[in-house]
Design an enzyme around this catalytic site. Sequence first.
Site, PDB file in Angstrom:
ATOM      1  N   THR A  27       0.873  -1.173   0.000  1.00  0.00           N
ATOM      2  CA  THR A  27       0.000   0.000   0.000  1.00  0.00           C
ATOM      3  C   THR A  27       0.909   1.221   0.000  1.00  0.00           C
ATOM      4  OG1 THR A  27      -0.004   0.126   2.411  1.00  0.00           O
ATOM      5  CG2 THR A  27      -1.751  -1.193   1.406  1.00  0.00           C
ATOM      6  N   VAL A  86       7.623  -2.473   7.238  1.00  0.00           N
ATOM      7  CA  VAL A  86       7.647  -1.013   7.327  1.00  0.00           C
ATOM      8  C   VAL A  86       8.206  -0.446   6.024  1.00  0.00           C
ATOM      9  CG1 VAL A  86       8.513   0.982   8.602  1.00  0.00           C
ATOM     10  CG2 VAL A  86       7.962  -1.137   9.846  1.00  0.00           C
ATOM     11  N   LYS A  87       7.362   0.372   5.366  1.00  0.00           N
ATOM     12  CA  LYS A  87       7.764   0.926   4.065  1.00  0.00           C
ATOM     13  C   LYS A  87       8.326   2.329   4.288  1.00  0.00           C
ATOM     14  CE  LYS A  87       5.780   0.971  -0.601  1.00  0.00           C
ATOM     15  NZ  LYS A  87       4.505   1.012  -1.343  1.00  0.00           N
ATOM     16  N   LEU A  88       9.553   2.529   3.829  1.00  0.00           N
ATOM     17  CA  LEU A  88      10.281   3.767   4.096  1.00  0.00           C
ATOM     18  C   LEU A  88      10.709   4.421   2.795  1.00  0.00           C
ATOM     19  CD1 LEU A  88      12.619   2.020   6.662  1.00  0.00           C
ATOM     20  CD2 LEU A  88      10.952   3.789   7.303  1.00  0.00           C
TER      21      LEU A  88
END
Length: 217
Positions: A27, A86-88
Amino acid sequence: MKFFIDTANLDQIKEAQDLGILDGVTTNPSLMAKEGITGKNNILQHYKDICEIVDGDVSAEVIATDYENMVKEGGELASLNNQIVVKLPMIKDGVKAAKYFSNKGIKTNVTLVFSAGQALLAAKAGANYVSPFLGRLDDISTDGLNLISEIRDIYDNYDFKTEILAASIRHTMHIIDCAKIGADVITSPLSSITGLLKHPLTDIGLDKFLKDHKKGN
Ligand code: G3P
């Protein structure tokens, strides 16, 4: 090759899961907003709902752009469910945060990657996934597939474990070309995944089989 779906739409996630080929979900803030999911509590609940539908990794993107808040926000996202990745964003503090989470054993996906150098840094930081944006490069007359190919070579040269997650997929040929190059994962809208099903000769052939069966009975 893993298939992720790139959406926050629960019906589409369910449809892909029901097909039996889904390995995960990605997402981003734009996809969440598209589904009308706003406000911290609703967003966190939506991630939990997605994790209920699928078995695999679910990328949840931080909004913070400074190291301290990325670490805080990412920690909160990771605590929702052990499927959360965790999207960074690929910025200096995002790389530092990827290293922090890697040391803690929390999975990360470094996103908004548009160059081989950025992908190299993400791997050095210990990211689990790197997300090169194929379609957005194609949109500006730059060969997105060539970037995937460069990253594949670099990661293979040094046996980096970071998985290449080809993102910003626009059509079925992107998926097929990524498979030829050896991308580890594609994340795609449902339409491109189901588009892989289609061939007129399959439909014509099936129609003939069923008609011949009827004649013989
Ligand atoms: O989730 C990141 C990426 O897949 C976005 O795709 O179509 O907005 O370029 P797109």
